[in-house]
Motif scaffolding. Structure first.
Motif, PDB file in Angstrom:
ATOM      1  N   ARG A 101       0.868  -1.176   0.000  1.00 28.02           N
ATOM      2  CA  ARG A 101       0.000   0.000   0.000  1.00 28.02           C
ATOM      3  C   ARG A 101       0.900   1.220   0.000  1.00 28.02           C
ATOM      4  O   ARG A 101       1.666   1.445   0.937  1.00 28.02           O
ATOM      5  N   HIS A 102       0.823   2.011  -1.079  1.00 26.61           N
ATOM      6  CA  HIS A 102       1.722   3.150  -1.217  1.00 26.61           C
ATOM      7  C   HIS A 102       1.028   4.231  -2.039  1.00 26.61           C
ATOM      8  O   HIS A 102       0.436   3.945  -3.081  1.00 26.61           O
ATOM      9  N   GLU A 103       1.076   5.460  -1.560  1.00 28.52           N
ATOM     10  CA  GLU A 103       0.504   6.623  -2.239  1.00 28.52           C
ATOM     11  C   GLU A 103      -0.977   6.432  -2.546  1.00 28.52           C
ATOM     12  O   GLU A 103      -1.446   6.684  -3.652  1.00 28.52           O
ATOM     13  N   GLY A 104      -1.724   5.902  -1.571  1.00 29.74           N
ATOM     14  CA  GLY A 104      -3.158   5.756  -1.707  1.00 29.74           C
ATOM     15  C   GLY A 104      -3.590   4.665  -2.671  1.00 29.74           C
ATOM     16  O   GLY A 104      -4.728   4.672  -3.132  1.00 29.74           O
ATOM     17  N   ARG A 105      -2.716   3.742  -2.971  1.00 28.31           N
ATOM     18  CA  ARG A 105      -3.024   2.690  -3.940  1.00 28.31           C
ATOM     19  C   ARG A 105      -2.397   1.387  -3.473  1.00 28.31           C
ATOM     20  O   ARG A 105      -1.340   1.390  -2.860  1.00 28.31           O
ATOM     21  N   GLU A 106      -3.056   0.279  -3.749  1.00 24.32           N
ATOM     22  CA  GLU A 106      -2.485  -1.021  -3.393  1.00 24.32           C
ATOM     23  C   GLU A 106      -1.905  -1.669  -4.640  1.00 24.32           C
ATOM     24  O   GLU A 106      -2.562  -1.774  -5.666  1.00 24.32           O
ATOM     25  N   ARG A 107      -0.645  -2.065  -4.551  1.00 25.44           N
ATOM     26  CA  ARG A 107       0.028  -2.770  -5.634  1.00 25.44           C
ATOM     27  C   ARG A 107       0.132  -4.237  -5.239  1.00 25.44           C
ATOM     28  O   ARG A 107       0.567  -4.559  -4.134  1.00 25.44           O
ATOM     29  N   ILE A 108      -0.275  -5.125  -6.124  1.00 24.61           N
ATOM     30  CA  ILE A 108      -0.184  -6.567  -5.898  1.00 24.61           C
ATOM     31  C   ILE A 108       0.695  -7.129  -7.009  1.00 24.61           C
ATOM     32  O   ILE A 108       0.333  -7.056  -8.189  1.00 24.61           O
ATOM     33  N   VAL A 109       1.865  -7.648  -6.631  1.00 23.42           N
ATOM     34  CA  VAL A 109       2.796  -8.174  -7.622  1.00 23.42           C
ATOM     35  C   VAL A 109       3.262  -9.564  -7.202  1.00 23.42           C
ATOM     36  O   VAL A 109       3.287  -9.895  -6.014  1.00 23.42           O
ATOM     37  N   VAL A 110       3.610 -10.374  -8.193  1.00 25.67           N
ATOM     38  CA  VAL A 110       4.166 -11.701  -7.956  1.00 25.67           C
ATOM     39  C   VAL A 110       5.616 -11.662  -8.432  1.00 25.67           C
ATOM     40  O   VAL A 110       5.901 -11.224  -9.551  1.00 25.67           O
ATOM     41  N   VAL A 111       6.529 -12.099  -7.592  1.00 23.81           N
ATOM     42  CA  VAL A 111       7.964 -12.032  -7.878  1.00 23.81           C
ATOM     43  C   VAL A 111       8.324 -13.035  -8.973  1.00 23.81           C
ATOM     44  O   VAL A 111       8.040 -14.231  -8.844  1.00 23.81           O
ATOM     45  N   LYS A 112       8.929 -12.537 -10.059  1.00 27.87           N
ATOM     46  CA  LYS A 112       9.410 -13.411 -11.136  1.00 27.87           C
ATOM     47  C   LYS A 112      10.923 -13.579 -11.100  1.00 27.87           C
ATOM     48  O   LYS A 112      11.435 -14.630 -11.437  1.00 27.87           O
ATOM     49  N   ARG A 113      11.627 -12.514 -10.702  1.00 26.33           N
ATOM     50  CA  ARG A 113      13.081 -12.539 -10.706  1.00 26.33           C
ATOM     51  C   ARG A 113      13.587 -11.734  -9.517  1.00 26.33           C
ATOM     52  O   ARG A 113      13.032 -10.701  -9.184  1.00 26.33           O
ATOM     53  N   LEU A 114      14.629 -12.228  -8.873  1.00 25.37           N
ATOM     54  CA  LEU A 114      15.230 -11.526  -7.746  1.00 25.37           C
ATOM     55  C   LEU A 114      16.370 -10.654  -8.243  1.00 25.37           C
ATOM     56  O   LEU A 114      17.227 -11.122  -8.985  1.00 25.37           O
ATOM     57  N   ILE A 115      16.339  -9.379  -7.841  1.00 26.25           N
ATOM     58  CA  ILE A 115      17.443  -8.476  -8.151  1.00 26.25           C
ATOM     59  C   ILE A 115      17.752  -7.658  -6.914  1.00 26.25           C
ATOM     60  O   ILE A 115      16.889  -7.453  -6.056  1.00 26.25           O
ATOM     61  N   ARG A 116      18.985  -7.208  -6.820  1.00 23.67           N
ATOM     62  CA  ARG A 116      19.408  -6.401  -5.676  1.00 23.67           C
ATOM     63  C   ARG A 116      19.619  -4.952  -6.038  1.00 23.67           C
ATOM     64  O   ARG A 116      19.401  -4.062  -5.232  1.00 23.67           O
ATOM     65  N   LYS A 117      20.091  -4.703  -7.249  1.00 28.19           N
ATOM     66  CA  LYS A 117      20.401  -3.337  -7.661  1.00 28.19           C
ATOM     67  C   LYS A 117      19.234  -2.766  -8.447  1.00 28.19           C
ATOM     68  O   LYS A 117      18.541  -3.476  -9.169  1.00 28.19           O
ATOM     69  N   ARG A 118      19.054  -1.461  -8.311  1.00 29.13           N
ATOM     70  CA  ARG A 118      17.983  -0.779  -9.024  1.00 29.13           C
ATOM     71  C   ARG A 118      18.303  -0.770 -10.513  1.00 29.13           C
ATOM     72  O   ARG A 118      19.414  -0.490 -10.924  1.00 29.13           O
ATOM     73  N   VAL A 119      17.300  -1.086 -11.305  1.00 25.94           N
ATOM     74  CA  VAL A 119      17.485  -1.181 -12.748  1.00 25.94           C
ATOM     75  C   VAL A 119      16.479  -0.270 -13.440  1.00 25.94           C
ATOM     76  O   VAL A 119      15.594   0.293 -12.803  1.00 25.94           O
ATOM     77  N   GLY A 120      16.613  -0.151 -14.739  1.00 27.57           N
ATOM     78  CA  GLY A 120      15.697   0.681 -15.517  1.00 27.57           C
ATOM     79  C   GLY A 120      14.278   0.147 -15.475  1.00 27.57           C
ATOM     80  O   GLY A 120      14.040  -1.029 -15.213  1.00 27.57           O
ATOM     81  N   ALA A 121      13.327   1.009 -15.797  1.00 21.87           N
ATOM     82  CA  ALA A 121      11.915   0.644 -15.722  1.00 21.87           C
ATOM     83  C   ALA A 121      11.541  -0.539 -16.616  1.00 21.87           C
ATOM     84  O   ALA A 121      10.786  -1.413 -16.187  1.00 21.87           O
ATOM     85  N   PRO A 122      12.038  -0.623 -17.867  1.00 24.17           N
ATOM     86  CA  PRO A 122      11.658  -1.781 -18.684  1.00 24.17           C
ATOM     87  C   PRO A 122      12.153  -3.101 -18.096  1.00 24.17           C
ATOM     88  O   PRO A 122      11.465  -4.119 -18.166  1.00 24.17           O
TER      89      PRO A 122
END
Length: 184
Positions: A101-122
């Protein structure tokens, strides 16, 4: 020299290069820049058997702006993994359902890949499956008191009309002008 681990992986067909090339040859046209970024993200990801902290993962896939915001959301009970509230250091695995729950909205995501470093949006979008409900529609309200570009400084008469309109808007929002207060 080839190690025993390399031989075991080759026999199991579990090399990182095989999965990346299989994704590219599966018929989906991937931009070469995105493919290079995905390869870099996989290289920066955890080794087999290692885990990733939930606050770090939600930051890396761009669900929150900073890692500290992710940690604060976890501490505040706004992050759930598989239906349970979690602390910032909770380990996330592939296949976990993350609710944020962030910024008045609920995001529901399922993890496909684990990453540690921030990457580009695509690349980040390929690290999870988004099952979130669509965001609420924005209201199309004309802004009050916005002047056209190049009209110059407002005259005394213009300024008084703007102030009158702003006072009417404030009264309407407060419910002082009869009728119902406007919902935002």
């Amino acid at each position: 020299m080839v190690s025993e681990d390399d031989i075991d992986r080759a026999q199991a067909g579990d090399t990182a290069g095989d999965t990346a090339s299989a994704d590219r040859t599966a018929g989906s046209a991937v931009d070469p820049k995105v493919a290079a970024a995905i390869a870099a993200a996989e290289a920066a990801g955890p080794a087999s058997g290692e885990s990733v902290r939930i606050d770090s993962w939600i930051w890396a896939v761009r669900l929150v702006k900073t890692r500290s915001v992710g940690a604060t959301a976890c501490r505040g009970g706004h992050v759930r993994v598989n239906g349970e509230r979690v602390k910032p250091a909770h380990s996330v695995r592939v296949g976990d359902e993350v609710r944020l729950r962030h910024e008045g909205r609920e995001r529901i995501v399922v993890v496909k890949r684990l990453i540690r470093k921030r990457v580009g949006a695509p690349v980040a979008a390929q690290c999870y499956v988004d099952n979130s409900p669509p965001p609420p529609p924005r209201e199309a309200v004309a802004p009050i008191g916005v002047r056209d570009r190049g009209t110059g400084r407002p005259t005394k008469r213009d300024r008084r009309e703007l102030e009158r309109l702003r006072d009417l808007e404030r009264l309407r929002d407060a419910g002082g002008l009869g009728g119902r207060p406007r919902e935002r």
